[in-house]
Design an enzyme around this catalytic site. Sequence first.
Site, PDB file in Angstrom:
ATOM      1  CB  CYS A  78      -3.906   0.302 -17.877  1.00  0.00           C
ATOM      2  SG  CYS A  78      -4.695  -1.036 -17.297  1.00  0.00           S
ATOM      3  CG  HIS A 136      -1.827  -1.100   1.448  1.00  0.00           C
ATOM      4  ND1 HIS A 136      -2.316  -1.590   2.404  1.00  0.00           N
ATOM      5  CD2 HIS A 136      -1.862  -2.453   0.409  1.00  0.00           C
ATOM      6  CE1 HIS A 136      -3.244  -2.727   2.261  1.00  0.00           C
ATOM      7  NE2 HIS A 136      -2.826  -2.904   0.939  1.00  0.00           N
ATOM      8  CG  ASN A 142       1.810  -4.246 -13.806  1.00  0.00           C
ATOM      9  OD1 ASN A 142       2.474  -4.057 -14.925  1.00  0.00           O
ATOM     10  ND2 ASN A 142       1.726  -3.346 -12.875  1.00  0.00           N
ATOM     11  NE  ARG A 151      -3.097   1.644  -9.943  1.00  0.00           N
ATOM     12  CZ  ARG A 151      -2.096   2.421 -10.337  1.00  0.00           C
ATOM     13  NH1 ARG A 151      -2.215   3.589  -9.945  1.00  0.00           N
ATOM     14  NH2 ARG A 151      -1.310   1.919 -11.211  1.00  0.00           N
ATOM     15  CD  GLU A 178      -6.212  -7.179 -13.890  1.00  0.00           C
ATOM     16  OE1 GLU A 178      -5.473  -6.715 -13.242  1.00  0.00           O
ATOM     17  OE2 GLU A 178      -7.514  -7.096 -13.741  1.00  0.00           O
ATOM     18  NE  ARG A 202      -8.013  -1.148 -10.660  1.00  0.00           N
ATOM     19  CZ  ARG A 202      -6.819  -1.469 -10.698  1.00  0.00           C
ATOM     20  NH1 ARG A 202      -6.111  -2.002 -11.703  1.00  0.00           N
ATOM     21  NH2 ARG A 202      -6.346  -1.235  -9.565  1.00  0.00           N
ATOM     22  NE  ARG A 233       2.028  -8.298 -10.275  1.00  0.00           N
ATOM     23  CZ  ARG A 233       1.482  -6.929  -9.867  1.00  0.00           C
ATOM     24  NH1 ARG A 233       2.246  -6.237  -9.842  1.00  0.00           N
ATOM     25  NH2 ARG A 233       0.235  -6.868  -9.486  1.00  0.00           N
TER      26      ARG A 233
END
Length: 753
Positions: free
Chosen positions: A678, A365, A630, A472, A607, A508, A641
């Site tokens: 994105c 975060h 990602n 987000r 995704e 989103r 990742r």
Amino acid sequence: MPAAPGGPRLLLRRLREAMAEPVSPQARLDRIVVLIAANVIAEVCSVYVVRDDNTLELFATEGLNRDAVHITRMRADEGLVGLIAQSAEPLALSDAQSHPAFSYRPETGEEIYHAFLGVPLLRAGNTLGVLVVQNKTYRVYSEEEIEALQTTAMVLAEMIASGELQALAPGAGSAARRPVSQRGVALAEGIGLGHVVLHEPRIVVKTLIAENVEREVERLESAIEDVRSAIDELVERGDVMGTGESREVLETVRMFAHDKGWLRRMREAVQSGLTAEAAVERVQSDNRARMLRQSDPYLRDRLHDLDDLANRLLRRLVGQEGQGAGGLPENAILVARSMGPAALLDYDRARLRGVVLEEGGPTSHIAIVARALGIPAVGEIANAASLCDAGDAIIVDGLSGEVQIRPTPEVEASYAEMVRLRARRQEQYRALRDVPAVTQDGVGIGLHLNAGLLVDLTHLHETGAEGVGLFRTELQFMIAERMPSAAEQQALYEAVFAATGDLPVTIRTLDIGGDKILPYMPALEEENPALGWRAIRIGLDRPALLRVQLRALLKAASGRPVKIMFPMVATVEEFTRARAIVEREKAHLRRHGYALPSDCRLGAMIEVPSLLFQIDEIAREADFLSVGSNDLMQFLFAVDRENRRVANRFDPLCGAAMRAFRLIAERATAQGCPVTVCGEIGGRPLEALALIGLGFRDFSMSPASIGPVKAMVLSADVQAVAALIDGELTKVTDGASIRPALAAFAKTHGVPV
């Protein structure tokens, strides 16, 4: 060893007097070893100090050959002194010469001494040197004698840490003050030069030796009781503290606060002659030294709980409870064990140049907020808060993940030049702000902004972005102390629309779960959180949560266009269910007389690799698509990742990834469905160049990436890039990357990547 005349309290008083004498540092240290030897009735007392090269040097002695002072040196892993320095534990031997680690130094004349007692000179868990006493007789040192020598060692450690001994030999005594270079994990790019500001800083204990021992015992007992009561109250109320500590953490801290062994050691330290504050620090320094050397990660994690408890107790003793972020000096760099995103937002962003954390990975975060604020940040710097003091010069390299503490002038000058070069490049990028992003052969490329906080939207004007390609919404939830109400959510979205004006915005829906755990929601134990209950799966299983968010969003977008995007969609059926919830909320608002958005488009994030095999269907159902590169790369190659061992094993420009991206671009275009990238790779010029060659025409990225990507776009020829990539992909059959060929092409054609 006979009982010491006067005991440790008398010794501490005499040490205080000796340290106040107006003499040279060497004379003061020589006087101190004589006092210690006399007090414990030892024939030898010696002080060894850690040098800059991590060797141990004899700095003073009473009993050994004085000609050996500043001559005798040993490696940190050599001899009994080295063993103590490495283990950070006392060592008492009745016959030192029979120990396998004994290292004979003829210049010292120590062959006639048998009994040996050595204790580390510790400060904040770091070993600064070793204090040794020796006797000719074969004897066993008592626990009381060891404890007394450890208390004395604390006073000497503060003398070393102050830098007073540096005058005795070049670089000597400066182990705690020498330049330190550490490599961690880059969290937010950029380079920051400044001075250390400790988040929840270490309390500096100024008075070590007690004037009135009985009074100090009373102060310690009172402070312990107050801290216990405060923790008990927090646990019983179930509050989430401002620092983000959960009930489970508080329960652990409460357990330690009632630990009898911990309390007994502090009382004994006070009774030996230390102040209450010095006793807390002394015991916690011993705890840190032991636990930092543990291989068990659980035990090392408990160190943070003990640190927290010791800091609470110290703040109570010195009257500094409840201090907040406060003001920042110019060019401040925050150093912390850990921080919550709300704590970071409490600081003055205009004065903040960087963040260094002991904990926190790239998707934590705090990392997300640091990137949103444009603050360079590095995480996973072991023992960061203990490596530096407030005011130390420090450099944060959010590109390489390096942190330079007390850098040399040469290192500082090198980084300052890097900052100047970056500033010049940023000026060049700012000059491109109003230039349309059109390639050399006339292809327009849409460059949009990724955002998650209102502060991000100030970058729209600075960068010339064409809109917000990804907002987000979960950040509002992550930095709040409780679930945001419908009214609070609506207020945020209204502020977003007001800040963006006529520019398009893609919102989103809530993307929580996995690594994004809300502090006020119970954490779900899952073996594979990234593959578990998260994002749209939570929204569909708990439709009330999704409905509240959608209703707030639709109300806020009254009379204007809005694009709503659903994350982590794995099947077309999930998207159609989410769309049905939107239609239900629109019908509800109509019935109650609310104005709807002038245009409401619904999209899905690609995704999950399963959508690659439903690409035609999802492109027909959705109004637009957005590639979250990602997670797509993580799932496509089964690579976490956040795992350093495998995160860089696969290149996003390898054949498999490029073919996956090409499939998305081709099928979305064939269905007339707009598609945007994105994820992070769209914000890197070389990777963006490849994606343009594959057919993508819209990208959303961090503010710092827009300038470099636009500079690349203005120099690129799409047809030439597409031809190169087509040719390379026909040759790639073994999973190899097209990166070398693409980089060579960019260099030959003058495309800045």
